[in-house]
Design a protein around this motif. Structure first.
Motif, short mmCIF file in Angstrom:
data_model
loop_
_atom_site.label_atom_id
_atom_site.label_comp_id
_atom_site.label_asym_id
_atom_site.label_seq_id
_atom_site.Cartn_x
_atom_site.Cartn_y
_atom_site.Cartn_z
N PHE A 23 0.85 -1.19 0.00
CA PHE A 23 0.00 0.00 0.00
C PHE A 23 0.89 1.23 0.00
O PHE A 23 2.10 1.15 0.23
N GLU A 24 0.28 2.38 -0.24
CA GLU A 24 1.04 3.62 -0.33
C GLU A 24 0.32 4.73 0.43
O GLU A 24 -0.91 4.83 0.39
N VAL A 25 1.10 5.53 1.13
CA VAL A 25 0.58 6.69 1.85
C VAL A 25 1.11 7.94 1.14
O VAL A 25 2.32 8.13 1.03
N ALA A 26 0.20 8.77 0.65
CA ALA A 26 0.60 9.95 -0.11
C ALA A 26 1.15 11.02 0.83
O ALA A 26 0.88 11.03 2.03
N GLU A 27 1.92 11.93 0.27
CA GLU A 27 2.48 13.03 1.04
C GLU A 27 1.35 13.88 1.64
O GLU A 27 0.40 14.24 0.96
N GLY A 28 1.45 14.16 2.93
CA GLY A 28 0.45 14.96 3.61
C GLY A 28 -0.81 14.22 4.01
O GLY A 28 -1.75 14.81 4.54
N GLU A 29 -0.84 12.90 3.78
CA GLU A 29 -2.03 12.10 4.07
C GLU A 29 -1.93 11.49 5.46
O GLU A 29 -0.85 11.11 5.91
N LEU A 30 -3.06 11.38 6.13
CA LEU A 30 -3.14 10.72 7.43
C LEU A 30 -3.87 9.39 7.23
O LEU A 30 -5.05 9.37 6.88
N VAL A 31 -3.15 8.31 7.42
CA VAL A 31 -3.71 6.97 7.27
C VAL A 31 -3.76 6.29 8.63
O VAL A 31 -2.77 6.27 9.37
N THR A 32 -4.92 5.77 8.97
CA THR A 32 -5.08 5.05 10.24
C THR A 32 -5.04 3.56 9.97
O THR A 32 -5.64 3.06 9.02
N LEU A 33 -4.31 2.84 10.82
CA LEU A 33 -4.25 1.38 10.78
C LEU A 33 -5.10 0.87 11.93
O LEU A 33 -4.80 1.15 13.10
N VAL A 34 -6.15 0.13 11.63
CA VAL A 34 -7.09 -0.29 12.66
C VAL A 34 -7.33 -1.78 12.56
O VAL A 34 -7.37 -2.36 11.47
N GLY A 35 -7.51 -2.40 13.71
CA GLY A 35 -7.77 -3.83 13.74
C GLY A 35 -7.63 -4.34 15.16
O GLY A 35 -7.21 -3.61 16.06
N PRO A 36 -7.94 -5.61 15.39
CA PRO A 36 -7.85 -6.18 16.74
C PRO A 36 -6.40 -6.32 17.20
O PRO A 36 -5.46 -6.23 16.38
N SER A 37 -6.20 -6.53 18.47
CA SER A 37 -4.85 -6.73 19.01
C SER A 37 -4.19 -7.93 18.33
O SER A 37 -4.83 -8.95 18.08
N GLY A 38 -2.90 -7.78 18.03
CA GLY A 38 -2.14 -8.87 17.44
C GLY A 38 -2.33 -9.04 15.95
O GLY A 38 -1.88 -10.04 15.38
N CYS A 39 -2.95 -8.06 15.27
CA CYS A 39 -3.21 -8.22 13.83
C CYS A 39 -2.05 -7.74 12.96
O CYS A 39 -2.08 -7.93 11.75
N GLY A 40 -1.04 -7.08 13.54
CA GLY A 40 0.12 -6.66 12.76
C GLY A 40 0.23 -5.18 12.48
O GLY A 40 1.18 -4.74 11.84
N LYS A 41 -0.70 -4.38 13.00
CA LYS A 41 -0.66 -2.96 12.65
C LYS A 41 0.53 -2.23 13.28
O LYS A 41 1.17 -1.41 12.63
N THR A 42 0.87 -2.54 14.54
CA THR A 42 2.03 -1.90 15.16
C THR A 42 3.32 -2.40 14.53
O THR A 42 4.27 -1.62 14.34
N THR A 43 3.37 -3.67 14.17
CA THR A 43 4.54 -4.19 13.45
C THR A 43 4.73 -3.44 12.15
O THR A 43 5.86 -3.07 11.79
#
Length: 377
Positions: A23-43
């Motif tokens: 996936f790609e995050v554009a310049e100046g964009e705020l992208v939220t990573l959401v999901g249950p605990s242990g799903c890999g978002k913090t990794t």
């Protein structure tokens, strides 16, 4: 600005934390990573500043493969905000905020001047709070200092791991509002990890909904709520996703109704009630036909562009059955009134717009597939 290309993180015991992320995050964009605990978002987030190294794939920052960048130099280009804030307890608020510019070689006076600017930007008067220590601040204030410190070196990228999770709901909502205002000014490229769908919807320009190590849907909040890509996403956002859409649907002029108005020196209109305007055309109250000489206070106006959630909350606080709406682009002048029927109308229009977009994209995809099939014959 940030690009993931088939990124996988697999640990020695065989556990796959994330699998084939692209996936790609554009310049100046705020992208939220959401999901249950242990799903890999913090990794996922920690791989951007190389606190965790990917097993496979590439991560690009500004077109540069981060694996070729010295980790220390890389981290100094990236702001990092965590739930526990991580302030130095033995340093004042001003020195905490000035720490990174000072590490980067800025003279102490310049680093402290920059820190004072940022404290003021996040709503903490440096003259009042600069000489305090972290233990003398509330949780919300410490969180603001953490954001200021992350911005001190003016990094192009900001990583935020559950940044508002350690404060109570009232402070959390206020911090979210303040951060959105701040982001509108500084326009950083932001990856924000949260387990709270409502926070993800409120803050994100786009949302990545995680399953187990994979992204089930990467889309705008309106599309995630209005057109879940998979049964998993539909279950995750919940059966009340129509209500959650209130947070991402703005009040627009099409949702408003005209109302009789009484201007200074004017004659009361022949109507059961009317909105009283001041000399600049802004609402200041309302009058009833039964008591034309008594101006009653009107509900606090909401501006065009405010969320339907804010408007509905304001409507429910008053028994007038309507809410004055102003136009910021027209000096805050009266634009019309919003009623519960108008809220419903705006929500349905938003849903239909999402469905129309879905249909258009499906048609375009079909046509593209047909063209590919023809060209391959």
């Amino acid at each position: 600005m940030i690009r993931f290309e088939q990124v996988t993180k697999r640990y020695a015991d065989g556990t796959t934390a994330v699998d084939g992320l692209s996936f790609e995050v554009a310049e100046g964009e705020l992208v939220t990573l959401v999901g249950p605990s242990g799903c890999g978002k913090t990794t996922t987030m920690k791989m951007v500043n190389r606190l965790i190294e990917p097993t496979e794939g590439r991560i690009l920052l500004g077109g540069e493969d981060i694996s070729a960048i010295d980790p220390v130099r890389l981290r100094r280009r990236i702001g990092y905000v965590i739930q526990q804030v991580g302030l130095f307890p033995h340093r004042t608020v001003l020195d905490n905020t000035a720490a990174v510019p000072h590490l980067l070689g800025a003279p102490r006076a310049r680093a402290r001047a920059r820190a004072a600017e940022l404290l003021d930007l996040v709503g903490l008067d440096p003259k009042k709070y600069g000489d305090r220590y972290p233990e003398q601040l509330s949780g919300g204030q410490r969180q603001r200092v953490g954001v200021a410190r992350a911005l001190a070196a003016d990094p192009p990228v900001l990583l935020m791991d559950e940044p508002f999770g350690a404060v109570d709901p009232v402070v959390r909502e206020r911090l979210q509002s303040e951060f959105l205002k701040l982001q509108s000014q500084v326009r950083k490229t932001v990856l924000l990890v949260t387990h709270d769908l409502e926070e993800a919807v409120r803050l994100g320009d786009r949302i990545a909904v995680y399953g187990q190590g994979t992204i089930e849907q990467f889309d705008t909040p309106a599309r995630v709520l209005g057109a879940p890509a998979t049964p998993y996403v539909a279950e995750f956002v919940g059966s009340d996703r129509g209500l959650k859409r209130l947070s991402v649907t703005p009040v627009d002029s099409a949702a408003l109704e005209k109302a009789p108005v009484l201007r200074p020196g004017g004659t009361p209109p022949d109507a059961p009630w009317s909105v009283v305007l001041d000399a600049d055309g802004r609402p200041e109250g309302w009058v009833s036909a039964d008591e034309p000489g008594r101006t009653r206070p009107a509900p606090e106006p909401v501006p065009l562009g405010a969320s339907l959630r804010e408007a509905l909350a304001a409507l429910l606080q008053h028994d007038t059955g309507w809410l004055p709406v102003t136009d910021p682009a027209d000096g805050g002048r009266f634009a019309g009134v919003l009623t519960p029927a108008g809220v419903h109308r705006a929500l349905r229009a938003s849903t239909k717009a999402t469905e129309a977009t879905e249909a258009t994209e499906a048609t375009e995809a079909t046509e593209a597939n047909e063209e590919t099939a023809v060209s391959s014959r």
